[in-house]
Design a protein around this motif. Sequence first.
Motif, PDB file in Angstrom:
ATOM      1  N   ASP A 149      -5.011  -3.921  29.537  1.00 35.44           N
ATOM      2  CA  ASP A 149      -3.859  -2.859  29.474  1.00 35.44           C
ATOM      3  C   ASP A 149      -3.282  -1.760  29.039  1.00 35.44           C
ATOM      4  O   ASP A 149      -2.926  -1.327  29.570  1.00 35.44           O
ATOM      5  N   HIS A 150      -4.396  -1.354  27.857  1.00 34.06           N
ATOM      6  CA  HIS A 150      -4.037   0.571  27.403  1.00 34.06           C
ATOM      7  C   HIS A 150      -4.507   1.057  29.388  1.00 34.06           C
ATOM      8  O   HIS A 150      -3.489   1.749  29.332  1.00 34.06           O
ATOM      9  N   CYS A 151      -5.894   0.442  29.859  1.00 34.05           N
ATOM     10  CA  CYS A 151      -5.693   1.684  30.660  1.00 34.05           C
ATOM     11  C   CYS A 151      -4.613   1.684  31.494  1.00 34.05           C
ATOM     12  O   CYS A 151      -4.316   2.423  32.557  1.00 34.05           O
ATOM     13  N   ARG A 152      -4.656   0.628  32.091  1.00 38.40           N
ATOM     14  CA  ARG A 152      -3.563   0.071  33.063  1.00 38.40           C
ATOM     15  C   ARG A 152      -1.739   1.144  32.867  1.00 38.40           C
ATOM     16  O   ARG A 152      -1.301   1.417  33.941  1.00 38.40           O
ATOM     17  N   HIS A 153      -1.556   1.285  31.625  1.00 37.19           N
ATOM     18  CA  HIS A 153      -0.665   1.746  31.249  1.00 37.19           C
ATOM     19  C   HIS A 153      -1.240   2.807  31.797  1.00 37.19           C
ATOM     20  O   HIS A 153       0.537   4.375  31.671  1.00 37.19           O
ATOM     21  N   LEU A 154      -2.338   3.668  31.139  1.00 35.60           N
ATOM     22  CA  LEU A 154      -2.220   5.221  30.772  1.00 35.60           C
ATOM     23  C   LEU A 154      -3.436   5.732  31.584  1.00 35.60           C
ATOM     24  O   LEU A 154      -2.205   7.009  32.769  1.00 35.60           O
ATOM     25  N   ILE A 155      -3.694   5.158  33.373  1.00 32.16           N
ATOM     26  CA  ILE A 155      -4.681   5.510  34.106  1.00 32.16           C
ATOM     27  C   ILE A 155      -3.390   5.708  35.582  1.00 32.16           C
ATOM     28  O   ILE A 155      -3.616   3.997  35.504  1.00 32.16           O
ATOM     29  N   SER A 156      -3.061   6.134  36.276  1.00 33.32           N
ATOM     30  CA  SER A 156      -2.636   5.976  37.496  1.00 33.32           C
ATOM     31  C   SER A 156      -2.520   7.281  38.840  1.00 33.32           C
ATOM     32  O   SER A 156      -3.688   7.944  38.123  1.00 33.32           O
ATOM     33  N   ASP A 157      -2.347   6.904  39.701  1.00 32.79           N
ATOM     34  CA  ASP A 157      -2.188   7.812  40.516  1.00 32.79           C
ATOM     35  C   ASP A 157      -1.780   8.783  40.475  1.00 32.79           C
ATOM     36  O   ASP A 157      -1.829  10.642  40.908  1.00 32.79           O
ATOM     37  N   SER A 158      -0.528   8.125  39.276  1.00 34.78           N
ATOM     38  CA  SER A 158       0.038   9.941  38.902  1.00 34.78           C
ATOM     39  C   SER A 158       0.052  10.262  37.349  1.00 34.78           C
ATOM     40  O   SER A 158       0.354  11.597  37.347  1.00 34.78           O
ATOM     41  N   TYR A 159      -0.874  10.124  37.176  1.00 32.27           N
ATOM     42  CA  TYR A 159      -1.250  10.374  35.813  1.00 32.27           C
ATOM     43  C   TYR A 159      -3.328  10.181  35.832  1.00 32.27           C
ATOM     44  O   TYR A 159      -3.417   8.243  35.539  1.00 32.27           O
ATOM     45  N   VAL A 160      -3.761  10.802  35.500  1.00 27.08           N
ATOM     46  CA  VAL A 160      -5.332  10.145  35.217  1.00 27.08           C
ATOM     47  C   VAL A 160      -5.557  11.671  33.946  1.00 27.08           C
ATOM     48  O   VAL A 160      -5.919  12.545  34.291  1.00 27.08           O
ATOM     49  N   PRO A 161      -5.884  10.681  32.899  1.00 31.65           N
ATOM     50  CA  PRO A 161      -6.268  11.774  32.126  1.00 31.65           C
ATOM     51  C   PRO A 161      -7.365  12.786  32.226  1.00 31.65           C
ATOM     52  O   PRO A 161      -8.244  12.387  33.035  1.00 31.65           O
ATOM     53  N   GLY A 162      -7.185  14.534  31.606  1.00 33.67           N
ATOM     54  CA  GLY A 162      -8.034  15.632  31.507  1.00 33.67           C
ATOM     55  C   GLY A 162      -8.053  16.202  33.625  1.00 33.67           C
ATOM     56  O   GLY A 162      -8.675  16.990  33.330  1.00 33.67           O
ATOM     57  N   MET A 163      -7.857  15.298  34.080  1.00 32.02           N
ATOM     58  CA  MET A 163      -7.533  15.833  35.900  1.00 32.02           C
ATOM     59  C   MET A 163      -5.796  16.358  36.118  1.00 32.02           C
ATOM     60  O   MET A 163      -5.433  15.596  35.890  1.00 32.02           O
ATOM     61  N   ASP A 164      -5.772  16.596  37.318  1.00 28.49           N
ATOM     62  CA  ASP A 164      -4.333  17.343  37.940  1.00 28.49           C
ATOM     63  C   ASP A 164      -4.371  15.704  38.827  1.00 28.49           C
ATOM     64  O   ASP A 164      -5.521  14.928  39.469  1.00 28.49           O
ATOM     65  N   ALA A 165      -2.952  15.412  38.777  1.00 27.80           N
ATOM     66  CA  ALA A 165      -2.723  14.270  38.985  1.00 27.80           C
ATOM     67  C   ALA A 165      -2.953  14.214  40.860  1.00 27.80           C
ATOM     68  O   ALA A 165      -3.005  15.039  41.761  1.00 27.80           O
ATOM     69  N   PRO A 166      -4.071  13.163  41.458  1.00 25.38           N
ATOM     70  CA  PRO A 166      -4.304  13.054  42.583  1.00 25.38           C
ATOM     71  C   PRO A 166      -3.242  13.011  43.361  1.00 25.38           C
ATOM     72  O   PRO A 166      -2.820  13.596  44.333  1.00 25.38           O
ATOM     73  N   ILE A 167      -2.424  12.266  42.717  1.00 26.80           N
ATOM     74  CA  ILE A 167      -0.926  11.961  44.414  1.00 26.80           C
ATOM     75  C   ILE A 167      -0.317  13.334  44.701  1.00 26.80           C
ATOM     76  O   ILE A 167       0.539  13.931  45.519  1.00 26.80           O
ATOM     77  N   LEU A 168       0.000  14.484  44.007  1.00 26.27           N
ATOM     78  CA  LEU A 168      -0.200  15.471  43.831  1.00 26.27           C
ATOM     79  C   LEU A 168      -0.740  16.489  44.465  1.00 26.27           C
ATOM     80  O   LEU A 168      -0.054  17.914  44.962  1.00 26.27           O
ATOM     81  N   ASN A 169      -2.440  15.777  44.974  1.00 22.35           N
ATOM     82  CA  ASN A 169      -2.041  16.854  46.048  1.00 22.35           C
ATOM     83  C   ASN A 169      -2.844  18.228  46.124  1.00 22.35           C
ATOM     84  O   ASN A 169      -1.996  19.293  46.815  1.00 22.35           O
ATOM     85  N   LEU A 170      -2.352  19.170  44.606  1.00 24.22           N
ATOM     86  CA  LEU A 170      -2.776  20.655  44.140  1.00 24.22           C
ATOM     87  C   LEU A 170      -4.315  20.839  44.630  1.00 24.22           C
ATOM     88  O   LEU A 170      -5.034  21.424  45.294  1.00 24.22           O
ATOM     89  N   ARG A 171      -3.242  22.345  44.756  1.00 26.43           N
ATOM     90  CA  ARG A 171      -4.165  22.853  45.918  1.00 26.43           C
ATOM     91  C   ARG A 171      -5.222  23.650  45.184  1.00 26.43           C
ATOM     92  O   ARG A 171      -6.213  23.864  45.281  1.00 26.43           O
ATOM     93  N   ARG A 172      -5.503  23.949  44.654  1.00 27.03           N
ATOM     94  CA  ARG A 172      -5.924  24.480  42.988  1.00 27.03           C
ATOM     95  C   ARG A 172      -6.886  23.298  41.618  1.00 27.03           C
ATOM     96  O   ARG A 172      -5.518  23.292  41.421  1.00 27.03           O
ATOM     97  N   VAL A 173      -7.767  24.324  41.452  1.00 23.81           N
ATOM     98  CA  VAL A 173      -8.007  22.313  41.092  1.00 23.81           C
ATOM     99  C   VAL A 173      -9.212  24.178  39.717  1.00 23.81           C
ATOM    100  O   VAL A 173      -9.828  24.645  40.451  1.00 23.81           O
TER     101      VAL A 173
END
Length: 314
Positions: free
Chosen positions: A290-314
């Motif tokens: 349950d904790h992971c379901r609330h924490l991790i999603s396409d809009s937020y992954v810990p330590g990473m730029d969000a996948p859905i933002l499709n950021l150009r620079r990493v």
Amino acid sequence: MRFTLRQIEYFIATAEAGSITLASERIRVSQPSISTAISQLEIELNTQLFLRRHAQGLSLTPAGQKLLVQAKAVIEQVQNLYTTASEATEQVRGTLSLGCLLTFAPMLLPEVSHSFGAAFPGVQVRPTVADHSVLLAKLERAELDIALSYDLSVPEDFEFIPLAELPPYVQVAETDPLAARSAVTLDELAEHDFILLDLPLSRDYFLGLFAAAGVTPNIVGQIQHQEVIRTMVGNRYGYTLANVRPKNKAALDGRRLVSLRLAGEHRPMRIGLIRVGQQVSTRLVRSFEDHCRHLISDSYVPGMDAPILNLRRV
């Protein structure tokens, strides 16, 4: 009984590490404390547990090898007491043996472990970082309660709980002419040098992207470590493909990297939780899910730029 569970834990850590120095680093306990605990345990049991060789570290005596098996069983039984008490009192307590895939563990694992421990102070997270096949084997042997990994080659008798999708992208040096582009196709990449992440599932995944597009990449390097690849890319040895989007915008030597959208439709990697399918989940494991379901999603992954933002620079 005049020995403690802590002494047993220090003994196990030293036996698995092969030296007091490594054990100290792994469990973050001072070397003198570990050395004293082992000496006291040997005195109490009236037997030598280790052969001490200066050049080769420590090795278990025959008695030590037998004790290691029993010691691990004792610690497991103690953890079962916490689990039983947790289920009976509806409190979340005990030790969670958590596996995490090595390719994204540096980004994901710290926040996931810390936030879960903060939410449930009675829980200790014991992490294991390994490749996908090792994590599956440890889950099957009940050495792990649950693992964070990708949905690649998950056997039928395991359950995968998806959390976030990570689409592939292209990574180049800031000084690479491609860095001025916003997107690039696999066809266009065919004439450039490619550095491949050479881990079994990752290798098959990335090469599969080219195969599906009918393109043959120009592979100039096959490397198993992401940070080495990032440094090679930063020094203009070639480009690479990746899915994880670390917030750090530079390689370890300080050279900056740029990410480009990989044009076209490509199968993403999916981060999720893996556990043995028929295994009855404890309250501790269910709480972590349950904790992971609330924490991790396409809009937020810990330590990473969000996948859905499709950021150009990493």
